[in-house]
Design an enzyme around this catalytic site. Structure first.
Site, mmCIF file in Angstrom:
data_model
loop_
_atom_site.group_PDB
_atom_site.id
_atom_site.type_symbol
_atom_site.label_atom_id
_atom_site.label_comp_id
_atom_site.label_asym_id
_atom_site.label_seq_id
_atom_site.Cartn_x
_atom_site.Cartn_y
_atom_site.Cartn_z
ATOM 1 N N ALA A 9 -20.893 22.570 -31.878
ATOM 2 C CA ALA A 9 -19.745 23.390 -32.252
ATOM 3 C C ALA A 9 -19.328 23.038 -33.670
ATOM 4 O O ALA A 9 -19.520 21.916 -34.121
ATOM 5 C CB ALA A 9 -18.592 23.159 -31.286
ATOM 6 N N LYS A 10 -18.747 24.051 -34.307
ATOM 7 C CA LYS A 10 -18.310 23.864 -35.698
ATOM 8 C C LYS A 10 -17.407 22.651 -35.843
ATOM 9 O O LYS A 10 -17.536 21.859 -36.747
ATOM 10 C CB LYS A 10 -17.504 25.086 -36.148
#
Ligand code: GLU
Length: 286
Positions: A258-259
């Site tokens: 995930a970012k």
């Protein structure tokens, strides 16, 4: 050319990581295998988080990966009027209501709901009185538009029980084949946020139909949303495409990339000297 049309629809709120590359490659490869079309759509309705420089880098990263797409690219922030019109249609069908609750109030409503209903907002016990609504509007209080599942069920009548979609990939719990849509799994979702006047659910269903998308290829994290998208399609008289949700890439600890976890971005991977081909081979679509 076949009538297969798919898309990759990133949000430029950060840089792409391997998980995005995998998603884009799955969609691109599927279009190529089918002799179909591949579109890129920039989903930047959240003007508080999206930035033009990310959009630029996303396109550069995708070109580096060897992808190409048709011009012009649809940028959602150029089309807020379209989403407002779709919202108006739903309002006219009587399936929307104004929700003045704050995020915290919504959470406490969810916590108070009868046990077993789930972690989603089920809507108010009774509609707000016209007097209270008028008063709040006169005071200039901000509100979101929510989709009332109760009203949608009434409007659709027998069609409600027949909302279905085809899953050619894998749902989050391994679902496959013809699936009955269960919008109640998401509750009364927001279709127009207080701050931006639209939402992911509304913009994505509108645009997929407008662009004639026949196959939606995206990560399993978006599988649940499909239950609502199919309902919105029925309410707006839009076709339901075929869905292919793909697995999510995990990091070394088994958590999904995930970012926010600073997963290695494509920019980092490029800077480390890895070739696009080596990355493609390590990802292998589907
Ligand atoms: N814009 C969404 C995202 O970046 C993807 C939308 C979709 O594929 O339906 O997560």
């Amino acid at each position: 050319m076949s009538d297969f049309i798919t898309r990759f629809a990133p949000s430029p709120s950060g840089l792409l990581h391997k998980g995005h590359a995998y998603s884009a490659l799955c969609a691109f490869a599927a279009a190529q295998n089918a002799g179909g079309r591949f579109l890129l759509r920039i989903e930047d309705i959240d003007t508080t988080r999206c930035r033009a420089e990310f959009e630029h880098t996303i396109m550069e990263d995708l070109r580096w990966l060897g992808l190409s797409w048709e011009a012009p690219v649809r940028r959602q922030s150029d089309h807020f009027d379209d989403y407002a019109n779709a919202l108006k249609k739903l309002e006219k069908r009587g399936v929307l209501y104004r929700c003045f609750l704050t995020r915290r109030e919504v959470l406490s409503e969810i916590a108070r709901a009868p046990h077993g209903v789930g972690e989603v907002y089920q809507g108010p016990a009774a509609p707000m009185s016209p007097d209270e609504e008028a008063e709040r509007l006169a005071r200039g209080e901000a509100y979101a538009w929510r989709l009332s599942l109760r009203a949608a069920r009434d409007v659709l009548g027998p069609r409600w029980a027949d909302l279905r979609f085809i899953e050619e990939g894998l749902g989050a719990n391994g679902e496959q084949g013809e699936i009955r849509a269960q919008p109640e799994r998401l509750g009364d979702v927001v279709l127009a946020r207080k701050d931006i006047g639209t939402s992911y659910h509304l913009a994505v269903t509108h645009d997929d139909a407008l662009q004639g998308i026949t196959h939606i290829i995206r990560g399993q994290d978006l599988f649940e949303s499909t239950h609502i998208h199919v309902l919105i399609q029925a309410l707006l008289d839009l076709p339901t495409p075929i869905y292919r949700h793909h697995r999510l890439l995990l990091d070394e600890t088994g958590k999904r990339l995930a970012k926010r976890d600073f997963a290695a971005t494509l920019q980092d991977i490029r800077a480390s000297g890895q070739s696009a081909l080596a990355l493609q081979e390590s990802l292998r679509p589907f």
